[in-house]
Design a protein around this motif. Structure first.
Motif, mmCIF file in Angstrom:
data_model
loop_
_atom_site.group_PDB
_atom_site.id
_atom_site.type_symbol
_atom_site.label_atom_id
_atom_site.label_comp_id
_atom_site.label_asym_id
_atom_site.label_seq_id
_atom_site.Cartn_x
_atom_site.Cartn_y
_atom_site.Cartn_z
ATOM 1 N N ASN A 210 0.827 -1.215 0.000
ATOM 2 C CA ASN A 210 0.000 0.000 0.000
ATOM 3 C C ASN A 210 0.857 1.260 0.000
ATOM 4 O OD1 ASN A 210 -3.075 -0.780 0.528
ATOM 5 N ND2 ASN A 210 -1.761 -2.218 1.630
ATOM 6 N N PHE A 211 1.941 1.211 -0.737
ATOM 7 C CA PHE A 211 2.846 2.350 -0.805
ATOM 8 C C PHE A 211 2.147 3.607 -1.317
ATOM 9 C CE2 PHE A 211 5.967 4.948 -3.116
ATOM 10 C CZ PHE A 211 6.864 5.213 -2.093
ATOM 11 N N ASP A 212 1.161 3.432 -2.206
ATOM 12 C CA ASP A 212 0.477 4.594 -2.786
ATOM 13 C C ASP A 212 -0.362 5.360 -1.764
ATOM 14 O OD1 ASP A 212 -1.277 2.444 -2.544
ATOM 15 O OD2 ASP A 212 -2.497 3.054 -4.258
ATOM 16 N N LYS A 213 -0.564 4.778 -0.576
ATOM 17 C CA LYS A 213 -1.348 5.454 0.459
ATOM 18 C C LYS A 213 -0.476 6.180 1.489
ATOM 19 C CE LYS A 213 -5.176 2.143 0.094
ATOM 20 N NZ LYS A 213 -6.010 1.156 0.832
ATOM 21 N N LEU A 214 0.846 6.081 1.330
ATOM 22 C CA LEU A 214 1.735 6.635 2.349
ATOM 23 C C LEU A 214 1.713 8.153 2.405
ATOM 24 C CD1 LEU A 214 4.944 4.423 2.406
ATOM 25 C CD2 LEU A 214 2.957 4.368 3.893
ATOM 26 N N GLN A 215 1.540 8.795 1.266
ATOM 27 C CA GLN A 215 1.534 10.264 1.281
ATOM 28 C C GLN A 215 0.421 10.783 2.178
ATOM 29 O OE1 GLN A 215 1.083 12.198 -2.529
ATOM 30 N NE2 GLN A 215 1.098 14.245 -1.641
ATOM 31 N N GLU A 216 -0.750 10.202 2.058
ATOM 32 C CA GLU A 216 -1.879 10.614 2.895
ATOM 33 C C GLU A 216 -1.663 10.210 4.346
ATOM 34 O OE1 GLU A 216 -6.732 9.911 3.259
ATOM 35 O OE2 GLU A 216 -5.598 8.967 1.642
ATOM 36 N N LEU A 217 -1.146 9.001 4.575
ATOM 37 C CA LEU A 217 -0.941 8.522 5.935
ATOM 38 C C LEU A 217 0.100 9.364 6.668
ATOM 39 C CD1 LEU A 217 -1.466 6.363 8.139
ATOM 40 C CD2 LEU A 217 0.353 5.003 7.079
ATOM 41 N N PHE A 218 1.219 9.642 6.011
ATOM 42 C CA PHE A 218 2.299 10.397 6.633
ATOM 43 C C PHE A 218 2.061 11.907 6.589
ATOM 44 C CE2 PHE A 218 4.405 6.396 6.472
ATOM 45 C CZ PHE A 218 5.505 6.457 7.305
ATOM 46 N N GLU A 219 1.070 12.334 5.808
ATOM 47 C CA GLU A 219 0.735 13.763 5.689
ATOM 48 C C GLU A 219 1.958 14.572 5.251
ATOM 49 O OE1 GLU A 219 -1.143 15.023 9.332
ATOM 50 O OE2 GLU A 219 -2.459 13.276 9.380
ATOM 51 N N ILE A 220 2.511 14.147 4.114
ATOM 52 C CA ILE A 220 3.700 14.795 3.574
ATOM 53 C C ILE A 220 3.424 15.282 2.157
ATOM 54 C CG2 ILE A 220 5.353 13.516 4.978
ATOM 55 C CD1 ILE A 220 5.657 11.539 2.670
ATOM 56 N N PRO A 221 4.167 16.281 1.661
ATOM 57 C CA PRO A 221 3.981 16.755 0.290
ATOM 58 C C PRO A 221 4.400 15.686 -0.713
ATOM 59 C CG PRO A 221 5.894 17.800 1.293
ATOM 60 C CD PRO A 221 5.193 17.052 2.391
ATOM 61 N N TRP A 222 3.859 15.779 -1.909
ATOM 62 C CA TRP A 222 4.115 14.734 -2.900
ATOM 63 C C TRP A 222 5.589 14.599 -3.231
ATOM 64 C CZ3 TRP A 222 6.595 15.624 -7.449
ATOM 65 C CH2 TRP A 222 6.687 16.952 -7.875
ATOM 66 N N ILE A 223 6.326 15.714 -3.176
ATOM 67 C CA ILE A 223 7.740 15.670 -3.534
ATOM 68 C C ILE A 223 8.519 14.762 -2.571
ATOM 69 C CG2 ILE A 223 8.401 17.668 -2.134
ATOM 70 C CD1 ILE A 223 9.705 16.817 -5.668
ATOM 71 N N ALA A 224 8.030 14.660 -1.330
ATOM 72 C CA ALA A 224 8.710 13.805 -0.349
ATOM 73 C C ALA A 224 8.589 12.333 -0.703
ATOM 74 C CB ALA A 224 8.141 14.057 1.041
ATOM 75 N N MET A 225 7.635 11.996 -1.571
ATOM 76 C CA MET A 225 7.472 10.601 -1.954
ATOM 77 C C MET A 225 8.669 10.087 -2.754
ATOM 78 S SD MET A 225 4.806 9.490 -0.514
ATOM 79 C CE MET A 225 4.535 7.936 -1.356
ATOM 80 N N LEU A 226 9.449 11.000 -3.342
ATOM 81 C CA LEU A 226 10.665 10.569 -4.033
ATOM 82 C C LEU A 226 11.636 9.938 -3.039
ATOM 83 C CD1 LEU A 226 11.194 13.650 -6.375
ATOM 84 C CD2 LEU A 226 10.166 11.439 -6.947
ATOM 85 N N PHE A 227 11.743 10.558 -1.866
ATOM 86 C CA PHE A 227 12.585 10.002 -0.809
ATOM 87 C C PHE A 227 11.978 8.714 -0.264
ATOM 88 C CE2 PHE A 227 13.522 9.796 3.813
ATOM 89 C CZ PHE A 227 14.878 9.525 3.726
ATOM 90 N N MET A 228 10.645 8.694 -0.159
ATOM 91 C CA MET A 228 9.966 7.513 0.364
ATOM 92 C C MET A 228 10.188 6.308 -0.551
ATOM 93 S SD MET A 228 8.526 8.530 3.202
ATOM 94 C CE MET A 228 6.925 7.961 3.761
#
Length: 246
Positions: free
Chosen positions: A118-136
């Motif tokens: 469920n990696f695609d749900k991490l942005q919402e769960l972690f409440e982080i900006p989309w750009i941070a998903m590159l690091f994730m």
């Protein structure tokens, strides 16, 4: 590093999100332990890693220390605390066995669910900006490697879920109708198990993990709510979410 005050615990941990006060089960474990024991501490929210390259970690008497289990051992000595004092040697052995099961096995089922499936749900769960998903994504790649190295990542989806289901049902069976795992009052193992189960109850609502805890083993859900209500009276304040019971 915080400006140290002698004898004070500075607790470095990830910031609360709407789902839960901390998104690492080891952070929930350590803070629950601090709350059960009544040891004063100051949370320092952020994502800086401790001396072992992980979070949570603490500063105590000017020294940084990582690993939640070793931190608990240190604070037990320094603060004269022993939640396990009433337990027999046999009960202490059982507590350690459950600790190792959930932290060295069950934990990886949650990791697989959260970081891989469920990696695609991490942005919402972690409440982080989309750009941070590159690091994730880098973290996800490292997590895949860790799952493979552990061995649990080599199983099929059905086999993995079956393994974790056995873990959770073992906890449920042992808990039975008791308020806490070892009896009428919480001990260290309750902080450990709550750390893992709280992530399932409040961050994985549509998962097979949540189904097991909430539907197949309702005593585990009641157990989580019991600890939350007793030791986390500020849960709603921390998360800003008034609908926390699942």
């Amino acid at each position: 590093m915080a400006a140290a005050t002698s004898g004070k615990v500075y607790f470095h941990v990830t910031p609360p999100v709407k789902a839960i006060p901390c998104l690492t089960p080891f952070g929930m474990k350590l803070e629950t332990y601090l709350r059960i024991t009544g040891i004063p501490y100051e949370p320092i929210y952020g994502r800086s890693m401790g001396p072992k390259g992980k979070i949570p970690w603490i500063e105590y008497n000017g020294e940084a220390m990582g690993d939640s289990g070793l931190i608990i051992e240190l604070l037990n000595r320094e603060k004269g605390v022993d939640l396990n004092q009433p337990l027999s040697d046999a009960d202490k052995a059982v507590s350690r066995a459950f600790t190792k099961m959930v932290e060295e096995n069950t934990y990886w089922g949650l990791t697989q669910y959260r970081w891989i499936d469920n990696f695609d749900k991490l942005q919402e769960l972690f409440e982080i900006p989309w750009i941070a998903m590159l690091f994730m994504r880098r973290i996800r790649s490292n997590t895949k490697q860790k799952l493979m190295a552990h061995g649990i990542g080599r199983h099929s989806k059905d086999d993995l879920e079956g393994i974790i289901e056995k873990d959770l049902k073992a906890i449920s069976t042992f808990l039975g109708a008791k308020p806490y795992l070892m009896g009428d009052e919480p001990t260290e193992v309750d902080a450990v198990v709550f750390g893992q189960l709280s992530e399932i109850v409040w961050t994985a609502p549509d998962s097979y993990l949540h189904r097991i805890v909430a539907l197949d083993c309702p005593n585990l859900l009641a157990y989580c709510n019991r600890i939350k209500d007793r030791y986390w009276p500020d849960w709603d304040q921390l998360t800003g979410n008034t609908n926390t019971n699942q």
